[in-house]
Design a protein around this motif. Sequence first.
Motif, PDB file in Angstrom:
ATOM      1  N   SER A  30       0.809  -1.226   0.000  1.00  0.00           N
ATOM      2  CA  SER A  30       0.000   0.000   0.000  1.00  0.00           C
ATOM      3  C   SER A  30       0.838   1.270   0.000  1.00  0.00           C
ATOM      4  CB  SER A  30      -0.940   0.001   1.204  1.00  0.00           C
ATOM      5  OG  SER A  30      -0.197  -0.015   2.416  1.00  0.00           O
ATOM      6  N   ASN A  31       2.134   1.175   0.321  1.00  0.00           N
ATOM      7  CA  ASN A  31       2.977   2.383   0.395  1.00  0.00           C
ATOM      8  C   ASN A  31       3.951   2.508  -0.790  1.00  0.00           C
ATOM      9  OD1 ASN A  31       4.582   0.205   1.171  1.00  0.00           O
ATOM     10  ND2 ASN A  31       5.929   1.513   2.390  1.00  0.00           N
ATOM     11  N   ASP A  32       3.707   1.762  -1.852  1.00  0.00           N
ATOM     12  CA  ASP A  32       4.644   1.729  -2.982  1.00  0.00           C
ATOM     13  C   ASP A  32       4.402   2.930  -3.910  1.00  0.00           C
ATOM     14  OD1 ASP A  32       6.233   1.195  -5.182  1.00  0.00           O
ATOM     15  OD2 ASP A  32       5.702  -0.931  -5.278  1.00  0.00           O
ATOM     16  N   TRP A  33       5.062   4.027  -3.602  1.00  0.00           N
ATOM     17  CA  TRP A  33       4.892   5.270  -4.352  1.00  0.00           C
ATOM     18  C   TRP A  33       5.365   5.127  -5.793  1.00  0.00           C
ATOM     19  CZ3 TRP A  33       3.308   9.536  -6.223  1.00  0.00           C
ATOM     20  CH2 TRP A  33       4.150  10.481  -6.808  1.00  0.00           C
ATOM     21  N   GLN A  37       2.989   5.769  -8.922  1.00  0.00           N
ATOM     22  CA  GLN A  37       3.315   6.791  -9.913  1.00  0.00           C
ATOM     23  C   GLN A  37       3.340   6.206 -11.328  1.00  0.00           C
ATOM     24  OE1 GLN A  37       6.378  10.489  -9.837  1.00  0.00           O
ATOM     25  NE2 GLN A  37       7.266   8.525  -9.347  1.00  0.00           N
ATOM     26  N   ARG A  38       3.919   4.994 -11.478  1.00  0.00           N
ATOM     27  CA  ARG A  38       3.959   4.348 -12.796  1.00  0.00           C
ATOM     28  C   ARG A  38       2.549   4.139 -13.345  1.00  0.00           C
ATOM     29  NH1 ARG A  38       7.986   1.192 -10.627  1.00  0.00           N
ATOM     30  NH2 ARG A  38       6.558  -0.521 -10.172  1.00  0.00           N
ATOM     31  N   ALA A  42       0.644   5.950 -16.515  1.00  0.00           N
ATOM     32  CA  ALA A  42       0.102   5.083 -17.580  1.00  0.00           C
ATOM     33  C   ALA A  42      -1.373   5.375 -17.831  1.00  0.00           C
ATOM     34  CB  ALA A  42       0.305   3.609 -17.208  1.00  0.00           C
ATOM     35  N   VAL A  43      -2.139   5.568 -16.775  1.00  0.00           N
ATOM     36  CA  VAL A  43      -3.573   5.792 -16.981  1.00  0.00           C
ATOM     37  C   VAL A  43      -3.810   7.172 -17.586  1.00  0.00           C
ATOM     38  CG1 VAL A  43      -4.275   6.726 -14.703  1.00  0.00           C
ATOM     39  CG2 VAL A  43      -5.864   5.365 -16.034  1.00  0.00           C
ATOM     40  N   CYS A  44      -2.965   8.125 -17.249  1.00  0.00           N
ATOM     41  CA  CYS A  44      -3.099   9.457 -17.861  1.00  0.00           C
ATOM     42  C   CYS A  44      -2.880   9.366 -19.370  1.00  0.00           C
ATOM     43  CB  CYS A  44      -2.098  10.433 -17.242  1.00  0.00           C
ATOM     44  SG  CYS A  44      -2.562  10.952 -15.589  1.00  0.00           S
ATOM     45  N   GLY A  93      -7.742   3.534  -4.451  1.00  0.00           N
ATOM     46  CA  GLY A  93      -9.136   3.436  -4.900  1.00  0.00           C
ATOM     47  C   GLY A  93      -9.419   4.425  -6.013  1.00  0.00           C
ATOM     48  N   LEU A  94      -8.913   5.648  -5.854  1.00  0.00           N
ATOM     49  CA  LEU A  94      -9.087   6.654  -6.896  1.00  0.00           C
ATOM     50  C   LEU A  94      -8.385   6.208  -8.187  1.00  0.00           C
ATOM     51  CD1 LEU A  94      -9.782   9.381  -8.132  1.00  0.00           C
ATOM     52  CD2 LEU A  94      -7.924  10.401  -6.795  1.00  0.00           C
ATOM     53  N   LEU A  95      -7.171   5.686  -8.052  1.00  0.00           N
ATOM     54  CA  LEU A  95      -6.437   5.202  -9.227  1.00  0.00           C
ATOM     55  C   LEU A  95      -7.203   4.065  -9.909  1.00  0.00           C
ATOM     56  CD1 LEU A  95      -3.923   5.134 -11.025  1.00  0.00           C
ATOM     57  CD2 LEU A  95      -2.774   3.774  -9.262  1.00  0.00           C
TER      58      LEU A  95
END
Length: 277
Positions: A30-33, A37-38, A42-44, A93-95
């Motif tokens: 859960s803390n894997d920044w 970020q990857r 990618a979703v952007c 959850g947002l991601l």
Amino acid sequence: MLLTTANRDVQAPEADQACIWPNPLFGTHSNDWQAFQRRLLAVCAARGFLLEILGHTDHEPIYALTRRARRKTARSILVASGFHGEEPAGPWGLLHALETLDMTLLDAVHLSALPLVNVSGFSQGRRLNHKGENPNRGFLPLLDGAPASEEGAILLRHQARLVRYGRDGALCCHEDAARQRAYIYANERGDAPSPLALKLRNCNAGFFPLHADGAIDGCLLADGIVFNHPDSSFEAWLFAHGATHTYCTETPGQCAFEDRLLANAAMVSTFIEHHIS
Ligand code: NI
């Protein structure tokens, strides 16, 4: 620290305790920044979000995402998460919602997102930022005298655009690390919770039992909703600057991480669906 509530005894994490869970849905923790970020980048790229950096704290960026609706007259709404580092189901959850929401839904709103405000806290699994500041206080300093955090100061520098992004509503995805039961905060213009407040509460209640009525963190909770409680939070600040309505959802940090992640994604989806036109 053992807190006694109307519901049951619950265990609040100590201030220096890291809150980290396996995150199998994303194949990490859960803390894997870096993984977060990857996937965010990618979703952007895949779904047409414009990615901007509002500023840096502890050498890491605070991202803002925006995506325009097909119709110019669509509503402008903002979803924000990751203010508190021990509440990681909000950002994930947002991601998850950004990755999986139906494109027709995304095309029907001007959607902006602050997916992870407090990167240093998130990476450590700790509530406060790397300076020990609370990133969700100090937005309305006249109210409680709380100073703005480093992250808060960056968001405040972008006041005009954030107010514009959240003009028709804002949703802030939080968690309550100490609890086994869910609730939400609603800031609204009416005298009683609106249908949207009830929808968000009911969505949360679809995953967890609701917290009992009574006092919660100095606020009055009734039917799973803290209604129009004044504080110096980001959501109260957007509301004070004219947002139609703003919400802070709280999933219970003592429950299973994946349920919390899916609950946050579902509430993001509920919030967006309500604003399509
Ligand atoms: Ni929080």
